[in-house]
Scaffold this active site. Structure first.
Site, PDB file in Angstrom:
ATOM      1  N   LYS A 169     -12.089   7.300   5.055  1.00 13.91           N
ATOM      2  CA  LYS A 169     -11.879   6.051   5.790  1.00 13.91           C
ATOM      3  C   LYS A 169     -12.927   5.013   5.395  1.00 13.91           C
ATOM      4  O   LYS A 169     -14.110   5.330   5.309  1.00 13.91           O
ATOM      5  CB  LYS A 169     -11.930   6.322   7.297  1.00 13.91           C
ATOM      6  CG  LYS A 169     -11.620   5.113   8.141  1.00 13.91           C
ATOM      7  CD  LYS A 169     -11.303   5.488   9.582  1.00 13.91           C
ATOM      8  CE  LYS A 169     -11.072   4.255  10.445  1.00 13.91           C
ATOM      9  NZ  LYS A 169      -9.987   3.404   9.948  1.00 13.91           N
ATOM     10  N   GLY A 183       0.813  -1.225   0.000  1.00 16.01           N
ATOM     11  CA  GLY A 183       0.000   0.000   0.000  1.00 16.01           C
ATOM     12  C   GLY A 183       0.841   1.266   0.000  1.00 16.01           C
ATOM     13  O   GLY A 183       0.467   2.260   0.636  1.00 16.01           O
ATOM     14  N   THR A 233      -3.320  -2.074   9.091  1.00 22.31           N
ATOM     15  CA  THR A 233      -4.645  -2.138   8.454  1.00 22.31           C
ATOM     16  C   THR A 233      -5.698  -2.546   9.480  1.00 22.31           C
ATOM     17  O   THR A 233      -5.482  -3.497  10.239  1.00 22.31           O
ATOM     18  CB  THR A 233      -4.598  -3.167   7.300  1.00 22.31           C
ATOM     19  OG1 THR A 233      -3.516  -2.813   6.457  1.00 22.31           O
ATOM     20  CG2 THR A 233      -5.895  -3.180   6.518  1.00 22.31           C
ATOM     21  N   HIS A 267     -12.893  10.679  12.205  1.00 25.35           N
ATOM     22  CA  HIS A 267     -11.854  10.466  11.189  1.00 25.35           C
ATOM     23  C   HIS A 267     -12.175  11.236   9.907  1.00 25.35           C
ATOM     24  O   HIS A 267     -13.310  11.657   9.687  1.00 25.35           O
ATOM     25  CB  HIS A 267     -11.747   8.975  10.846  1.00 25.35           C
ATOM     26  CG  HIS A 267     -10.972   8.191  11.867  1.00 25.35           C
ATOM     27  ND1 HIS A 267     -11.546   7.718  13.014  1.00 25.35           N
ATOM     28  CD2 HIS A 267      -9.662   7.832  11.914  1.00 25.35           C
ATOM     29  CE1 HIS A 267     -10.628   7.083  13.722  1.00 25.35           C
ATOM     30  NE2 HIS A 267      -9.472   7.140  13.084  1.00 25.35           N
ATOM     31  N   HIS A 268     -11.143  11.311   9.051  1.00 27.02           N
ATOM     32  CA  HIS A 268     -11.299  11.874   7.699  1.00 27.02           C
ATOM     33  C   HIS A 268     -12.372  11.082   6.938  1.00 27.02           C
ATOM     34  O   HIS A 268     -12.634   9.904   7.248  1.00 27.02           O
ATOM     35  CB  HIS A 268      -9.954  11.802   6.963  1.00 27.02           C
ATOM     36  CG  HIS A 268      -9.412  10.386   6.866  1.00 27.02           C
ATOM     37  ND1 HIS A 268      -9.661   9.590   5.790  1.00 27.02           N
ATOM     38  CD2 HIS A 268      -8.685   9.635   7.726  1.00 27.02           C
ATOM     39  CE1 HIS A 268      -9.105   8.405   5.970  1.00 27.02           C
ATOM     40  NE2 HIS A 268      -8.497   8.401   7.154  1.00 27.02           N
ATOM     41  N   THR A 306      -9.362   1.410  16.307  1.00 28.01           N
ATOM     42  CA  THR A 306      -9.010   1.933  17.638  1.00 28.01           C
ATOM     43  C   THR A 306     -10.224   1.897  18.571  1.00 28.01           C
ATOM     44  O   THR A 306     -10.106   1.522  19.740  1.00 28.01           O
ATOM     45  CB  THR A 306      -8.506   3.386  17.513  1.00 28.01           C
ATOM     46  OG1 THR A 306      -7.475   3.405  16.522  1.00 28.01           O
ATOM     47  CG2 THR A 306      -7.973   3.912  18.823  1.00 28.01           C
ATOM     48  N   MET A 356      -0.977   6.285   4.602  1.00 27.46           N
ATOM     49  CA  MET A 356      -0.051   5.715   5.589  1.00 27.46           C
ATOM     50  C   MET A 356       1.168   5.088   4.914  1.00 27.46           C
ATOM     51  O   MET A 356       2.286   5.166   5.425  1.00 27.46           O
ATOM     52  CB  MET A 356      -0.780   4.649   6.417  1.00 27.46           C
ATOM     53  CG  MET A 356      -1.611   5.195   7.527  1.00 27.46           C
ATOM     54  SD  MET A 356      -0.605   5.927   8.834  1.00 27.46           S
ATOM     55  CE  MET A 356      -0.065   4.467   9.703  1.00 27.46           C
ATOM     56  N   ALA A 383      -1.570  -3.828  14.987  1.00 26.82           N
ATOM     57  CA  ALA A 383      -1.829  -2.717  15.913  1.00 26.82           C
ATOM     58  C   ALA A 383      -2.864  -1.778  15.300  1.00 26.82           C
ATOM     59  O   ALA A 383      -2.578  -1.104  14.303  1.00 26.82           O
ATOM     60  CB  ALA A 383      -0.541  -1.953  16.200  1.00 26.82           C
TER      61      ALA A 383
HETATM   62  N1  LIG Z   1      -2.649   1.306  12.790  1.00 23.93           N
HETATM   63  C1  LIG Z   1      -2.589   2.634  12.617  1.00 23.93           C
HETATM   64  O1  LIG Z   1      -1.981   3.361  13.405  1.00 23.93           O
HETATM   65  C2  LIG Z   1      -3.260   3.234  11.438  1.00 23.93           C
HETATM   66  C3  LIG Z   1      -3.974   2.425  10.607  1.00 23.93           C
HETATM   67  N2  LIG Z   1      -4.582   2.933   9.516  1.00 23.93           N
HETATM   68  C4  LIG Z   1      -5.220   1.929   8.652  1.00 23.93           C
HETATM   69  O2  LIG Z   1      -4.338   1.680   7.577  1.00 23.93           O
HETATM   70  C5  LIG Z   1      -5.086   1.346   6.406  1.00 23.93           C
HETATM   71  C6  LIG Z   1      -4.677   2.277   5.267  1.00 23.93           C
HETATM   72  O3  LIG Z   1      -5.077   3.593   5.589  1.00 23.93           O
HETATM   73  P1  LIG Z   1      -4.779   4.804   4.595  1.00 23.93           P
HETATM   74  O4  LIG Z   1      -3.340   4.832   4.249  1.00 23.93           O
HETATM   75  O5  LIG Z   1      -5.411   5.987   5.181  1.00 23.93           O
HETATM   76  O6  LIG Z   1      -5.635   4.332   3.324  1.00 23.93           O
HETATM   77  P2  LIG Z   1      -5.374   4.664   1.777  1.00 23.93           P
HETATM   78  O7  LIG Z   1      -6.642   4.354   1.074  1.00 23.93           O
HETATM   79  O8  LIG Z   1      -4.782   6.012   1.650  1.00 23.93           O
HETATM   80  O9  LIG Z   1      -4.270   3.597   1.374  1.00 23.93           O
HETATM   81  C7  LIG Z   1      -4.511   2.259   1.109  1.00 23.93           C
HETATM   82  C8  LIG Z   1      -3.637   1.866  -0.044  1.00 23.93           C
HETATM   83  O10 LIG Z   1      -3.745   0.464  -0.264  1.00 23.93           O
HETATM   84  C9  LIG Z   1      -3.822   0.271  -1.658  1.00 23.93           C
HETATM   85  N3  LIG Z   1      -4.375  -1.042  -1.939  1.00 23.93           N
HETATM   86  C10 LIG Z   1      -5.675  -1.397  -2.021  1.00 23.93           C
HETATM   87  N4  LIG Z   1      -5.758  -2.705  -2.339  1.00 23.93           N
HETATM   88  C11 LIG Z   1      -4.493  -3.143  -2.469  1.00 23.93           C
HETATM   89  C12 LIG Z   1      -3.913  -4.390  -2.835  1.00 23.93           C
HETATM   90  N5  LIG Z   1      -4.682  -5.437  -3.164  1.00 23.93           N
HETATM   91  N6  LIG Z   1      -2.567  -4.506  -2.853  1.00 23.93           N
HETATM   92  C13 LIG Z   1      -1.796  -3.465  -2.543  1.00 23.93           C
HETATM   93  N7  LIG Z   1      -2.274  -2.236  -2.232  1.00 23.93           N
HETATM   94  C14 LIG Z   1      -3.596  -2.098  -2.207  1.00 23.93           C
HETATM   95  C15 LIG Z   1      -4.650   1.430  -2.182  1.00 23.93           C
HETATM   96  O11 LIG Z   1      -4.480   1.642  -3.552  1.00 23.93           O
HETATM   97  P3  LIG Z   1      -5.677   2.369  -4.402  1.00 23.93           P
HETATM   98  O12 LIG Z   1      -5.908   3.678  -3.734  1.00 23.93           O
HETATM   99  O13 LIG Z   1      -5.147   2.463  -5.770  1.00 23.93           O
HETATM  100  O14 LIG Z   1      -6.873   1.450  -4.292  1.00 23.93           O
HETATM  101  C16 LIG Z   1      -4.036   2.560  -1.354  1.00 23.93           C
HETATM  102  O15 LIG Z   1      -2.882   3.051  -1.969  1.00 23.93           O
HETATM  103  C17 LIG Z   1      -6.562   1.457   6.810  1.00 23.93           C
HETATM  104  O16 LIG Z   1      -7.025   0.179   7.164  1.00 23.93           O
HETATM  105  C18 LIG Z   1      -6.528   2.360   8.044  1.00 23.93           C
HETATM  106  O17 LIG Z   1      -7.600   2.129   8.898  1.00 23.93           O
HETATM  107  C19 LIG Z   1      -4.501   4.230   9.176  1.00 23.93           C
HETATM  108  C20 LIG Z   1      -3.823   5.103   9.975  1.00 23.93           C
HETATM  109  C21 LIG Z   1      -3.150   4.669  11.184  1.00 23.93           C
HETATM  110  O1  LIG Z   2      -8.015   5.162   8.815  1.00 28.92           O
HETATM  111  C1  LIG Z   2      -7.374   5.901   9.599  1.00 28.92           C
HETATM  112  O2  LIG Z   2      -7.019   7.028   9.280  1.00 28.92           O
HETATM  113  C2  LIG Z   2      -7.017   5.375  10.921  1.00 28.92           C
HETATM  114  N1  LIG Z   2      -7.279   4.146  11.194  1.00 28.92           N
HETATM  115  C3  LIG Z   2      -6.980   3.454  12.393  1.00 28.92           C
HETATM  116  C4  LIG Z   2      -8.249   2.996  13.069  1.00 28.92           C
HETATM  117  O3  LIG Z   2      -9.154   2.503  12.368  1.00 28.92           O
HETATM  118  O4  LIG Z   2      -8.341   3.059  14.291  1.00 28.92           O
HETATM  119  C5  LIG Z   2      -6.044   4.220  13.296  1.00 28.92           C
HETATM  120  C6  LIG Z   2      -6.232   5.688  13.283  1.00 28.92           C
HETATM  121  O5  LIG Z   2      -7.387   5.965  14.005  1.00 28.92           O
HETATM  122  C7  LIG Z   2      -6.298   6.244  11.877  1.00 28.92           C
END
Ligand SMILES: NC(=O)C1=CN([C@@H]2O[C@H](COP(=O)(O)OP(=O)(O)OC[C@H]3O[C@@H](n4cnc5c(N)ncnc54)[C@H](OP(=O)(O)O)[C@@H]3O)[C@@H](O)[C@H]2O)C=CC1
Ligand SMILES: O=C(O)C1=N[C@H](C(=O)O)C[C@H](O)C1
EC number: 1.17.1.8
Length: 266
Positions: A159, A10, A100, A155-156, A166, A15, A125
């Site tokens: 999402k 991703g 994720t 959240h934004h 969380t 992220m 996590a």
């Molecule tokens: N644990 C933590 O602290 C945090 C967790 N998160 C979690 O992280 C995840 C990602 O969040 P975020 O970055 O905001 O989301 P985004 O949508 O910005 O990023 C997800 C990425 O994954 C890509 N993707 C989708 N399917 C596939 C695949 N089959 N193979 C590879 N890549 C793929 C998407 O591509 P495309 O856009 O082209 O579909 C996109 O680039 C979410 O589940 C979110 O809840 C987020 C923030 C903090």
């Molecule tokens: O999608 C997000 O942005 C985030 N996802 C995680 C969650 O589902 O708790 C962590 C954080 O809140 C940001």
């Protein structure tokens, strides 16, 4: 010092971009490849925003794992893809660090059993921000004394999953410390569906989605004549990176699945 070889799944995401940057800036980490469902066969440097990062892009996880010789897979994708990546990485002896969210309880149990069987470290996590982990721990402590609680996560608006990972983890941690109770009036009735939010173990979780927000949560406790609010705000995605770093270093030295950063921080 041994270099930790890392795959990011991703990388174009909000992220993923931040994780690639953190890995590039960390001396003992080396990005060896990325997993993306687009751009198979290209180099990451061909994607805008990643100039000079000459690592291959794979869409097929089996091929990626076989060719990359990585120690760790950092997954920041979507619930379905993240689950598949985590399972395949464990089966191939590569240690997953998963941010994720949106995995089901059954998926978490299955992955935990698999990691145990294969003796492979795995960290999942729902929130990598240290402040968010403290918010969850403090809420768990408070719930012993204030069993009436509601969780509001904000959240934004891009999402995918609701409630947030969380919020679900916070409710689980609170459930471990408070006596189970159904809150509110026993005869309460929603006149508009969803007005009381989701119900988890008798606790209500409310999800707000708005442009401009990043990741925020407040846990509200109420008792006779008083209330307590515990709130955490992430104002950028760099706030998650110290937790990703700790997880990468820790996952190398464990042989089971750990769910939640609070279990690896001292
Ligand atoms: N644990 C933590 O602290 C945090 C967790 N998160 C979690 O992280 C995840 C990602 O969040 P975020 O970055 O905001 O989301 P985004 O949508 O910005 O990023 C997800 C990425 O994954 C890509 N993707 C989708 N399917 C596939 C695949 N089959 N193979 C590879 N890549 C793929 C998407 O591509 P495309 O856009 O082209 O579909 C996109 O680039 C979410 O589940 C979110 O809840 C987020 C923030 C903090
Ligand atoms: O999608 C997000 O942005 C985030 N996802 C995680 C969650 O589902 O708790 C962590 C954080 O809140 C940001």
């Amino acid at each position: 010092m041994k270099t930790v070889k890392i795959i990011v799944a991703g990388p174009r995401g909000r992220m993923g971009k931040e994780a690639v940057k953190m890995i590039q800036e960390t001396e003992e980490f080396e990005l060896v490849s990325v997993l993306d469902h687009k751009n198979d066969g290209k180099l990451l440097s061909e994607i805008p925003g990643f100039s000079n990062i000459n690592v291959p892009i794979y869409t097929n996880i089996e091929e990626c794992l076989q060719k990359s010789h990585a120690d760790v897979l950092v997954d920041l994708t979507t619930p379905e893809t993240g689950y598949l990546h985590t399972k395949t990485a464990i089966l191939n002896g590569v240690r997953p660090v998963v941010g994720t969210t949106g995995f089901t309880k059954e998926q978490l149990e299955e992955l935990s059993d698999l990691a145990e069987e294969k003796q492979i470290g795995c960290i999942i996590a729902p929130n990598f921000a240290i402040g968010a982990v403290l918010m969850m721990k403090f809420s768990q402590m408070a719930a012993k004394f204030f069993p009436d609680v509601e969780i509001i996560e904000l959240h934004h608006d891009q999402k995918l999953d609701a409630p947030s990972g969380t919020a679900v983890k916070t409710a689980q941690m609170i459930s471990e410390s408070r006596e189970k109770k159904e809150q509110g009036h026993p005869n309460e009735k929603e006149t508009l569906n969803g007005a009381r939010g989701a119900n988890m173990d008798g606790m209500h979780i409310h999800s707000v989605r708005l442009p401009g927000l990043i990741a925020h949560q407040q846990v509200l406790f109420g008792a006779d004549g008083q209330s307590l609010t515990i709130r955490h705000d992430s104002y950028n995605r760099a706030s998650f990176m110290s937790g990703v770093k700790v997880s990468i270093n820790t996952v190398l030295n464990i042989a089971t699945l750990v769910y939640g950063l609070e279990n690896i921080l001292d």
